[in-house]
Design a protein around this motif. Structure first.
Motif, PDB file in Angstrom:
ATOM      1  N   TYR A 123       0.628  -1.108  -0.016  1.00 43.33           N
ATOM      2  CA  TYR A 123      -0.035  -0.021  -0.119  1.00 43.33           C
ATOM      3  C   TYR A 123       0.729   1.255  -0.127  1.00 43.33           C
ATOM      4  O   TYR A 123       2.427   1.021  -0.090  1.00 43.33           O
ATOM      5  CB  TYR A 123      -0.801   0.653   1.363  1.00 43.33           C
ATOM      6  N   GLN A 124       0.899   2.406   0.672  1.00 46.11           N
ATOM      7  CA  GLN A 124       0.972   3.884   0.010  1.00 46.11           C
ATOM      8  C   GLN A 124       0.831   4.314   1.111  1.00 46.11           C
ATOM      9  O   GLN A 124      -0.779   4.906   1.578  1.00 46.11           O
ATOM     10  CB  GLN A 124       0.812   5.052  -0.804  1.00 46.11           C
ATOM     11  N   ILE A 125       1.227   4.998   1.879  1.00 50.61           N
ATOM     12  CA  ILE A 125       0.811   6.796   2.996  1.00 50.61           C
ATOM     13  C   ILE A 125       1.631   7.702   1.855  1.00 50.61           C
ATOM     14  O   ILE A 125       2.113   7.890   1.742  1.00 50.61           O
ATOM     15  CB  ILE A 125       1.654   6.028   4.663  1.00 50.61           C
ATOM     16  N   VAL A 126       0.902   8.270   2.790  1.00 47.57           N
ATOM     17  CA  VAL A 126       0.462   9.950   2.114  1.00 47.57           C
ATOM     18  C   VAL A 126       0.861  10.613   3.872  1.00 47.57           C
ATOM     19  O   VAL A 126       0.227  10.905   5.008  1.00 47.57           O
ATOM     20  CB  VAL A 126      -0.652  10.797   1.807  1.00 47.57           C
ATOM     21  N   PHE A 127       2.301  10.965   2.961  1.00 49.32           N
ATOM     22  CA  PHE A 127       3.223  11.706   5.160  1.00 49.32           C
ATOM     23  C   PHE A 127       3.033  13.752   4.695  1.00 49.32           C
ATOM     24  O   PHE A 127       3.160  13.659   3.773  1.00 49.32           O
ATOM     25  CB  PHE A 127       4.325  11.318   4.384  1.00 49.32           C
ATOM     26  N   VAL A 128       2.566  14.026   5.446  1.00 43.34           N
ATOM     27  CA  VAL A 128       3.166  15.502   5.606  1.00 43.34           C
ATOM     28  C   VAL A 128       4.019  15.348   6.970  1.00 43.34           C
ATOM     29  O   VAL A 128       4.072  14.833   7.539  1.00 43.34           O
ATOM     30  CB  VAL A 128       1.616  15.546   6.687  1.00 43.34           C
ATOM     31  N   LEU A 129       5.341  16.131   6.779  1.00 45.44           N
ATOM     32  CA  LEU A 129       6.920  16.023   7.888  1.00 45.44           C
ATOM     33  C   LEU A 129       5.944  17.376   8.735  1.00 45.44           C
ATOM     34  O   LEU A 129       5.915  18.987   7.683  1.00 45.44           O
ATOM     35  CB  LEU A 129       7.555  17.329   6.436  1.00 45.44           C
ATOM     36  N   VAL A 130       6.123  17.480   9.910  1.00 45.74           N
ATOM     37  CA  VAL A 130       5.982  18.639  10.599  1.00 45.74           C
ATOM     38  C   VAL A 130       6.865  18.546  11.096  1.00 45.74           C
ATOM     39  O   VAL A 130       7.561  17.938  11.920  1.00 45.74           O
ATOM     40  CB  VAL A 130       4.770  17.834  11.251  1.00 45.74           C
ATOM     41  N   GLY A 131       7.421  20.342  11.483  1.00 47.60           N
ATOM     42  CA  GLY A 131       8.180  20.478  12.569  1.00 47.60           C
ATOM     43  C   GLY A 131       7.752  21.237  13.701  1.00 47.60           C
ATOM     44  O   GLY A 131       6.773  21.920  13.505  1.00 47.60           O
ATOM     45  N   HIS A 132       8.155  20.927  14.385  1.00 51.41           N
ATOM     46  CA  HIS A 132       6.697  20.352  15.778  1.00 51.41           C
ATOM     47  C   HIS A 132       7.764  21.583  17.180  1.00 51.41           C
ATOM     48  O   HIS A 132       8.765  21.905  16.774  1.00 51.41           O
ATOM     49  CB  HIS A 132       6.456  19.763  16.335  1.00 51.41           C
ATOM     50  N   LYS A 133       6.880  22.272  17.502  1.00 48.88           N
ATOM     51  CA  LYS A 133       7.251  23.476  18.993  1.00 48.88           C
ATOM     52  C   LYS A 133       7.657  24.555  18.101  1.00 48.88           C
ATOM     53  O   LYS A 133       9.091  25.007  18.525  1.00 48.88           O
ATOM     54  CB  LYS A 133       8.938  22.553  19.668  1.00 48.88           C
ATOM     55  N   CYS A 134       7.188  25.242  17.041  1.00 51.55           N
ATOM     56  CA  CYS A 134       8.023  26.106  16.573  1.00 51.55           C
ATOM     57  C   CYS A 134       7.923  27.267  17.204  1.00 51.55           C
ATOM     58  O   CYS A 134       7.242  29.004  16.391  1.00 51.55           O
ATOM     59  CB  CYS A 134       6.781  26.113  14.869  1.00 51.55           C
ATOM     60  N   ASP A 135       6.662  27.471  18.091  1.00 50.41           N
ATOM     61  CA  ASP A 135       6.636  29.010  19.886  1.00 50.41           C
ATOM     62  C   ASP A 135       8.174  28.661  19.968  1.00 50.41           C
ATOM     63  O   ASP A 135       8.221  29.930  20.559  1.00 50.41           O
ATOM     64  CB  ASP A 135       5.911  28.013  20.377  1.00 50.41           C
ATOM     65  N   LEU A 136       8.974  27.403  20.041  1.00 51.83           N
ATOM     66  CA  LEU A 136      10.147  27.745  20.034  1.00 51.83           C
ATOM     67  C   LEU A 136      11.136  28.599  19.274  1.00 51.83           C
ATOM     68  O   LEU A 136      12.550  27.710  18.735  1.00 51.83           O
ATOM     69  CB  LEU A 136      10.813  26.354  21.047  1.00 51.83           C
ATOM     70  N   THR A 145      10.123  18.714  -0.286  1.00 50.08           N
ATOM     71  CA  THR A 145       9.693  18.599  -1.377  1.00 50.08           C
ATOM     72  C   THR A 145      10.369  17.652  -1.599  1.00 50.08           C
ATOM     73  O   THR A 145       9.857  17.278  -3.433  1.00 50.08           O
ATOM     74  CB  THR A 145      10.504  19.877  -2.253  1.00 50.08           C
ATOM     75  N   ALA A 146      11.409  16.998  -1.726  1.00 51.68           N
ATOM     76  CA  ALA A 146      12.593  16.280  -2.273  1.00 51.68           C
ATOM     77  C   ALA A 146      11.672  14.609  -2.045  1.00 51.68           C
ATOM     78  O   ALA A 146      11.772  14.148  -3.431  1.00 51.68           O
ATOM     79  CB  ALA A 146      13.791  16.170  -1.642  1.00 51.68           C
ATOM     80  N   TYR A 147      11.088  14.551  -1.029  1.00 51.66           N
ATOM     81  CA  TYR A 147       9.900  13.375  -0.547  1.00 51.66           C
ATOM     82  C   TYR A 147       8.371  13.625  -1.107  1.00 51.66           C
ATOM     83  O   TYR A 147       8.041  12.855  -0.653  1.00 51.66           O
ATOM     84  CB  TYR A 147      10.091  12.806   1.198  1.00 51.66           C
ATOM     85  N   GLY A 148       8.534  14.830  -1.566  1.00 50.67           N
ATOM     86  CA  GLY A 148       7.214  15.276  -2.512  1.00 50.67           C
ATOM     87  C   GLY A 148       6.355  15.056  -1.409  1.00 50.67           C
ATOM     88  O   GLY A 148       4.808  14.121  -1.331  1.00 50.67           O
ATOM     89  N   MET A 149       6.328  16.095  -0.112  1.00 45.55           N
ATOM     90  CA  MET A 149       5.475  16.375   0.791  1.00 45.55           C
ATOM     91  C   MET A 149       5.576  17.144   1.010  1.00 45.55           C
ATOM     92  O   MET A 149       6.210  18.662   0.840  1.00 45.55           O
ATOM     93  CB  MET A 149       6.099  15.382   1.889  1.00 45.55           C
ATOM     94  N   ARG A 150       3.967  17.607   1.872  1.00 44.12           N
ATOM     95  CA  ARG A 150       4.554  19.190   1.923  1.00 44.12           C
ATOM     96  C   ARG A 150       4.822  19.440   3.744  1.00 44.12           C
ATOM     97  O   ARG A 150       4.657  18.651   4.481  1.00 44.12           O
ATOM     98  CB  ARG A 150       2.637  18.860   3.101  1.00 44.12           C
ATOM     99  N   TYR A 151       5.090  20.557   3.813  1.00 48.67           N
ATOM    100  CA  TYR A 151       5.889  20.504   5.748  1.00 48.67           C
ATOM    101  C   TYR A 151       5.073  21.681   5.817  1.00 48.67           C
ATOM    102  O   TYR A 151       4.559  23.060   5.424  1.00 48.67           O
ATOM    103  CB  TYR A 151       7.509  21.620   4.694  1.00 48.67           C
TER     104      TYR A 151
END
Lengths: 290, 213
Positions: B114-127, B143-149
């Motif tokens: 199967y396939q998974i749609v991933f999103v890359l999340v940079g967390h703790k952006c308040d810091l 972008t290189a992995y074809g994901m949203r950031y």
């Protein structure tokens, strides 16, 4: 003002139940005193009557108080309280592969300390907790730390205090928890696999239901590897359960997990099943099981 | 009565220990933030409904995973039955960003066929003052992995809704276009039920009256 309080409707009934409640309270107080007496007697024997202590730890109320646990838990684990490990030196924190992970986990495990505990006292205990974990890992290089292990160690720290906790956890880790501390979780997964056959034996209908719903056994992972310390919010329940597990075969937590699952699924099923006839039909089947 | 949903998507949340996986999920599903959060032992389960268009609701089943490496042999079994994933790193922890590649490889290896749609999340952006990963390099990697950031903060509730709903919309589009299909024996996407209103309301009354609990 002709009708006075003495004719309050139901007053007789209240008095009756009040009386029964007092009777019950007295009865349970009596049982408690007798149990305290039995435990002291078993402890004062030479050698202590460990079989008796096991029965006490398993039966209603468990070991009753933390003072008793301090005396009985070492007996159940066959730990010599005269020969406790020396306090660790500062090198302990330098030379340990699991140090960073232990540090991260312990520093954010506030929920396991009594609410209202002064900050300083809690921080001291957290530092002790880190030391106990690292010391046990250092003494047994074949063991590997896992997230959840700290949930077990903190229970021992809070009940028996630092040096004795180290000795008890050391013994526990090389026996009851040994499989969870392998380099991989393969043995843990293997133990989890016992769960479904146990449920199938006790209640084939619920086994089928769980198989169809494909719930798997992962829900029991944290129960098993923390002895329920991770999921129970009341510390009294945790220590009561630890009395039981310490007195039983190391596989008891998986049997207990099966019982918890069966009971909770029955409740769920009864609450959600819409056909009353089916409930009656099935509950007839269950009554034979319990 | 159970809420009505069009589809159910199963999502998995992965990333290094202490990047904030559980806090992000709790903010999304329970609307609250705990300053300190116990480590996850094994796998935890959450769910929430998301309305992607008026009247179109998707039920999200969210699997929270332990970050410690030794649990991967257990959590990897969950990739196969997930349609979407949030891959988290902590913007104040460079190591967690460097490990993104490893997490993705791990997921790819175990999601087949199967396939998974991933999103890359940079967390703790308040810091932001402690930032060790720039937005630019994270976007480049995504972008290189074809994901949203997307950058999020569970503490200040920044972009938490957006992270989940954007991912849900992306998956919904793929399902709508037929690029992701519902399949027997696969839990990633399930079709919701269309209730028979009269029948179900009768049932509710019946069960209320007769519930034994």
């Amino acid at each position: 003002m002709s009708h006075t309080a003495k004719h309050t409707p139901g007053a007789d009934l209240w008095m009756y139940w009040g009386f029964r409640w007092t009777q019950y309270r007295n009865g349970s107080e009596f049982r408690r005193r007798r149990k305290l007496n039995d435990i002291q007697k078993a402890l004062s024997r030479d050698p202590p009557d460990v079989a008796m202590l096991r029965r006490m730890a398993i039966s209603e109320g468990g070991l009753l108080t933390d003072e008793i646990r301090c005396q009985v838990w070492p007996r159940l684990l066959n730990v010599n309280t005269e020969d406790l490990p020396p306090p660790p030196g500062p090198e302990l924190r330098v030379d340990n592969k699991d140090y960073q992970q232990v540090l991260l986990d312990v520093r954010r495990s506030l929920r396991r300390f009594p609410p209202g505990m002064p900050l300083k006292e809690r921080e001291d205990l957290q530092e002790q907790l880190i030391d106990i974990i690292l010391q046990v890992l250092d003494r047994n290089r074949q063991l590997h730390y896992y997230q959840g292990y700290h949930d077990i160690v903190v229970t021992f720290l809070l009940v028996v205090g630092g040096p004795l906790a180290t000795a008890l956890v050391d013994k526990l880790s090389t026996h009851h928890l040994r499989d969870f501390m392998d380099p991989t979780m393969d043995n843990t997964k293997h133990i989890l696999n016992y769960l479904m056959p146990i449920i199938e034996l006790v209640n084939p209908m619920l086994y089928d239901f769980m198989q169809r719903a494909e719930v798997g056994t992962i829900f029991a992972l944290s129960w098993l590897i923390t002895w329920f310390g991770h999921v129970l919010s009341d510390f009294r329940h945790v220590v009561r359960l630890y009395d039981f597990f310490l007195a039983c075969h190391p596989l008891m937590p998986i049997y207990f997990a099966a019982v918890v699952r069966i009971c909770s699924l029955i409740l769920y099923y009864l609450c959600n099943y819409k056909d009353i006839a089916a409930i009656q039909r099935h509950s007839g089947g269950w009554s034979g099981t319990f | 009565m159970e809420a009505i949903w069009l589809y159910q998507f199963r999502l998995i949340v992965i990333g290094d220990s202490t990047v904030g996986k559980s806090c992000l999920i709790r903010r999304f599903t329970e609307g609250r933030f705990a300053q300190v959060s116990d480590p996850t032992v094994g796998v935890d389960f959450f769910s929430r409904l998301v309305e992607i268009e008026p009247g179109k609701r998707i039920k999200l089943q969210i699997w929270d995973t332990a970050g410690q490496e030794r649990f991967r042999s257990i959590t990897r079994a969950y990739y196969r039955n997930s349609v979407g994933g949030l891959l988290l790193f902590d913007i104040t922890n460079r190591r967690s960003f460097q490990n993104v590649h490893e997490w993705l490889e791990e997921a790819k290896a175990h999601v087949q066929p199967y396939q998974i749609v991933f999103v890359l999340v940079g967390h703790k952006c308040d810091l932001d003052t402690q930032r060790q990963v720039t937005r630019h390099e994270a976007e480049k990697l995504a972008t290189a992995y074809g994901m949203r950031y997307i950058e999020t903060s569970a503490r200040d509730a920044i972009n938490v809704e957006k992270a989940f709903t954007d991912l849900t919309r992306d998956i919904y589009e793929l399902v709508r276009k037929g690029e992701i299909n519902i399949q027997e024996g696969w839990e990633g996407v399930k079709s919701g039920f269309v209730p028979n209103v009269v029948h179900s309301s009768e049932e509710v009354i019946k069960s209320d009256r007769r519930c034994l609990c």
